[in-house]
Design a protein around this motif. Structure first.
Motif, short mmCIF file in Angstrom:
data_model
loop_
_atom_site.label_atom_id
_atom_site.label_comp_id
_atom_site.label_asym_id
_atom_site.label_seq_id
_atom_site.Cartn_x
_atom_site.Cartn_y
_atom_site.Cartn_z
N GLU A 124 5.83 -12.30 14.64
CA GLU A 124 6.27 -11.74 15.91
C GLU A 124 6.47 -10.23 15.79
OE1 GLU A 124 9.85 -12.38 19.17
OE2 GLU A 124 10.27 -12.74 17.05
N ASN A 125 7.17 -9.80 14.76
CA ASN A 125 7.44 -8.38 14.59
C ASN A 125 6.17 -7.59 14.26
OD1 ASN A 125 10.37 -7.90 15.02
ND2 ASN A 125 10.48 -9.57 13.56
N TYR A 126 5.29 -8.17 13.46
CA TYR A 126 4.00 -7.52 13.19
C TYR A 126 3.23 -7.32 14.49
CZ TYR A 126 -0.92 -7.07 12.30
OH TYR A 126 -2.22 -6.64 12.35
N LEU A 127 3.18 -8.35 15.32
CA LEU A 127 2.41 -8.28 16.57
C LEU A 127 3.03 -7.29 17.56
CD1 LEU A 127 1.61 -12.05 16.84
CD2 LEU A 127 -0.03 -10.21 16.39
N ILE A 128 4.34 -7.17 17.55
CA ILE A 128 5.00 -6.17 18.39
C ILE A 128 4.59 -4.77 17.94
CG2 ILE A 128 7.24 -5.12 18.95
CD1 ILE A 128 8.36 -8.03 18.98
N LEU A 129 4.63 -4.54 16.62
CA LEU A 129 4.21 -3.23 16.11
C LEU A 129 2.75 -2.94 16.43
CD1 LEU A 129 6.01 -3.26 12.65
CD2 LEU A 129 6.54 -1.80 14.61
N GLU A 130 1.90 -3.96 16.29
CA GLU A 130 0.48 -3.80 16.60
C GLU A 130 0.28 -3.44 18.08
OE1 GLU A 130 -3.20 -6.26 15.11
OE2 GLU A 130 -2.26 -7.29 16.80
N ALA A 131 1.00 -4.12 18.97
CA ALA A 131 0.88 -3.84 20.41
C ALA A 131 1.35 -2.42 20.73
CB ALA A 131 1.67 -4.88 21.21
N ILE A 132 2.45 -1.99 20.12
CA ILE A 132 2.94 -0.62 20.32
C ILE A 132 1.89 0.38 19.85
CG2 ILE A 132 4.64 1.08 19.55
CD1 ILE A 132 6.69 -1.26 19.50
N GLN A 133 1.31 0.11 18.69
CA GLN A 133 0.28 0.98 18.13
C GLN A 133 -0.94 1.04 19.06
OE1 GLN A 133 -0.99 -0.13 14.18
NE2 GLN A 133 -1.15 2.01 13.59
N ASN A 134 -1.23 -0.05 19.77
CA ASN A 134 -2.36 -0.10 20.71
C ASN A 134 -2.03 0.55 22.06
OD1 ASN A 134 -3.95 -1.42 18.85
ND2 ASN A 134 -3.46 -3.46 19.63
N GLY A 135 -0.78 1.01 22.21
CA GLY A 135 -0.40 1.67 23.45
C GLY A 135 0.11 0.74 24.53
N ASP A 136 0.37 -0.53 24.17
CA ASP A 136 0.88 -1.49 25.15
C ASP A 136 2.37 -1.28 25.35
OD1 ASP A 136 -1.62 -2.76 25.42
OD2 ASP A 136 -1.22 -3.99 23.65
N GLU A 137 2.84 -1.65 26.52
CA GLU A 137 4.27 -1.61 26.80
C GLU A 137 4.86 -2.97 26.45
OE1 GLU A 137 7.33 -1.36 30.58
OE2 GLU A 137 5.29 -0.61 30.84
N ILE A 138 5.82 -3.00 25.55
CA ILE A 138 6.46 -4.24 25.12
C ILE A 138 7.60 -4.54 26.08
CG2 ILE A 138 7.66 -5.41 23.24
CD1 ILE A 138 4.72 -4.69 22.68
N ILE A 139 7.55 -5.69 26.74
CA ILE A 139 8.57 -5.98 27.76
C ILE A 139 9.71 -6.84 27.22
CG2 ILE A 139 7.02 -5.69 29.70
CD1 ILE A 139 6.78 -8.71 29.88
N ASN A 140 9.58 -7.38 26.03
CA ASN A 140 10.67 -8.19 25.49
C ASN A 140 11.60 -7.41 24.57
OD1 ASN A 140 8.41 -8.24 23.71
ND2 ASN A 140 9.37 -9.86 22.54
#
Length: 146
Positions: A123-139
């Motif tokens: 979960e934490n890896y995927l959150i970091l990956e999404a942030i790195q991709n420029g996605d907005e994390i809503i959780n």
């Protein structure tokens, strides 16, 4: 200095109903336990994509968690947030991880998604990956200087 090498082999898979159809909207999420197969009565790491907004989560029972998004309790802030996104979203994409294996310093871990430690790591890896991709994390409330 300690160096740690983590290798994760996984793929994304769409969640489908018993007829192998992909479907997710607020109208059918309340009956989710009847709609999707018992194969989803399992631990999971998942992501929900609403445009450029991404929610990444983990659970020990995916069907129950999906039901909670459709029927959030009064004190369940995250479930209420996802419920709101589902009501407002025309298009969303929900996928779960199919984990092949995890290696820690070259050794295969015997623990899979049944382990909350493994789920939280992913979960934490995927959150970091999404942030790195420029996605907005809503959780997660992210700080500007993370």
């Amino acid at each position: 200095m300690v160096k740690v090498k983590i290798e994760i082999a996984y793929k994304w898979e769409k969640v489908v109903d018993d007829n192998r159809n992909f479907m997710f909207n607020i109208k059918n999420i309340k009956g989710i336990k009847k709609i999707i197969g018992k194969e989803y009565d399992t631990p999971a790491v998942y992501k929900w994509v609403f445009g450029k907004k991404v929610y990444v989560g983990e659970t020990n029972n995916l069907r129950n968690r999906l039901y909670q998004y459709g029927e959030p309790g009064k004190s369940q802030k995250t479930n209420k947030k996802i419920n709101k996104f589902l009501k407002e979203s025309i298009d969303n994409n929900f996928e779960i991880i199919k984990l092949n294996d995890i290696k820690l310093n070259g050794k295969l871990l015997r623990y899979k998604l049944k382990s909350s430690f493994v789920r939280k790591l992913l979960e934490n890896y995927l959150i970091l990956e999404a942030i790195q991709n420029g996605d907005e994390i809503i959780n997660r409330k992210s700080r500007k200087k993370d």
